[in-house]
Design an enzyme around this catalytic site. Structure first.
Site, short mmCIF file in Angstrom:
data_model
loop_
_atom_site.label_atom_id
_atom_site.label_comp_id
_atom_site.label_asym_id
_atom_site.label_seq_id
_atom_site.Cartn_x
_atom_site.Cartn_y
_atom_site.Cartn_z
CE LYS A 78 -3.89 -2.12 2.15
NZ LYS A 78 -4.28 -1.92 3.24
CE1 TYR A 111 -9.11 -3.02 0.98
CE2 TYR A 111 -8.92 -1.03 -0.30
CZ TYR A 111 -8.38 -2.42 1.07
OH TYR A 111 -6.86 -2.55 1.39
CG ASN A 134 -3.50 -2.65 6.78
OD1 ASN A 134 -3.37 -2.29 5.89
ND2 ASN A 134 -4.26 -3.77 7.50
CG HIS A 154 -4.93 -6.10 -0.23
ND1 HIS A 154 -6.36 -6.28 0.70
CD2 HIS A 154 -4.89 -6.88 -1.45
CE1 HIS A 154 -7.74 -7.37 -0.37
NE2 HIS A 154 -6.37 -7.47 -1.53
CD GLU A 199 -8.76 -8.62 -3.22
OE1 GLU A 199 -9.64 -8.95 -2.28
OE2 GLU A 199 -7.82 -9.73 -2.91
N1 UDP Z 1 -9.55 -1.18 8.22
C1 UDP Z 1 -9.71 -0.19 8.69
N2 UDP Z 1 -10.25 -0.58 9.88
C2 UDP Z 1 -11.36 -1.49 10.08
C3 UDP Z 1 -11.22 -2.57 9.06
C4 UDP Z 1 -10.12 -2.56 8.11
O1 UDP Z 1 -8.95 0.72 8.27
O2 UDP Z 1 -11.67 -1.42 10.82
C5 UDP Z 1 -8.93 -0.76 6.24
C6 UDP Z 1 -7.59 -1.77 7.05
O3 UDP Z 1 -6.36 -0.86 5.90
C7 UDP Z 1 -7.93 -2.76 5.69
C8 UDP Z 1 -8.32 -2.26 5.01
O4 UDP Z 1 -9.60 -1.52 5.80
O5 UDP Z 1 -6.68 -3.70 5.58
C9 UDP Z 1 -8.98 -3.67 4.96
O6 UDP Z 1 -10.37 -4.13 5.58
P1 UDP Z 1 -10.67 -6.10 6.16
O7 UDP Z 1 -11.47 -6.58 7.04
O8 UDP Z 1 -10.90 -6.20 4.50
O9 UDP Z 1 -9.00 -5.83 6.35
P2 UDP Z 1 -8.15 -7.16 5.52
O10 UDP Z 1 -8.75 -7.78 4.11
O11 UDP Z 1 -7.19 -6.48 4.67
O12 UDP Z 1 -6.69 -7.65 6.75
MG MG Z 2 -9.94 -8.08 2.78
#
Ligand code: UDP
Ligand code: MG
Length: 166
Positions: free
Chosen positions: A11, A51, A122, A125, A136
């Site tokens: 990212k 997303y 974080n 992805h 994706e």
């Molecule tokens: N995210 C966030 N707050 C949350 C949940 C998700 O900022 O409470 C952001 C974070 O950057 C995450 C992305 O949204 O990586 C996508 O969320 P997902 O639940 O798909 O998590 P991932 O699959 O990336 O672990």
């Molecule tokens: Mg996810």
């Protein structure tokens, strides 16, 4: 399980923090193969499609700005990893979504942070399951950008303007 592929994005925060090498080194522990890689300028349209399952979340707008690079740099490194149990292997090394809950030696645990507006920056992805991985990968890559035919293709004659070297 079995042979899988997964989309990995470094990212914009990962790029700005010069973490590309560290992240790829850490992911090499999986012994998976990289079958595609490119730097992508992320449009709002691509970000929203990627997303779309989070559209109703309160952090959606901030998340879109984050992945589009408004807070860092307007690009991500997109990669496809391929091999045995690829999805779980990459997710384990990536760590939990919330960087404060992530294993401290995971990529997110090491390098992630939570912003004052509450977004989890974080740095990486990784696809969650085979269905999402397929959706994706097909969103981010054309078949001819991957060195393996990981999904079926068809031939289509297409006339489009492209740039070539002058
Ligand atoms: N995210 C966030 N707050 C949350 C949940 C998700 O900022 O409470 C952001 C974070 O950057 C995450 C992305 O949204 O990586 C996508 O969320 P997902 O639940 O798909 O998590 P991932 O699959 O990336 O672990
Ligand atoms: Mg996810």
């Amino acid at each position: 399980m079995g042979i899988e592929q997964t989309l990995v994005l470094i990212k914009p925060d990962g790029l700005v923090k010069s973490l590309t090498g560290n992240i790829i080194s850490k992911l090499s522990e999986t012994e998976l193969k990289i079958v595609g890689a490119k730097i992508v300028r992320v449009s709002r349209e691509l970000a929203e499609e990627h997303y779309k399952h989070l559209k109703d979340k309160p952090f959606f707008e901030e998340l879109i700005k984050y992945i589009c690079g408004e807070y860092h740099t307007r690009r991500v490194l997109a990669m496809v990893y391929h091999g045995d149990n690829a999805i779980a292997k990459v997710r384990r090394i990536a760590g939990d979504t919330n960087p404060e809950e992530a294993d401290p030696i995971s990529i997110r645990g090491k390098y992630g942070r939570i912003t004052t507006s509450g977004v989890y920056e974080n740095v990486i992805h990784a696809s969650e399951n085979p269905k999402e991985a397929e959706r994706e990968i097909k969103l981010w890559f054309r078949p001819d950008e991957l060195v393996e035919r990981i999904y079926p293709v068809i031939k289509k004659t297409e006339v489009r303007e492209v740039l070539i070297w002058k």
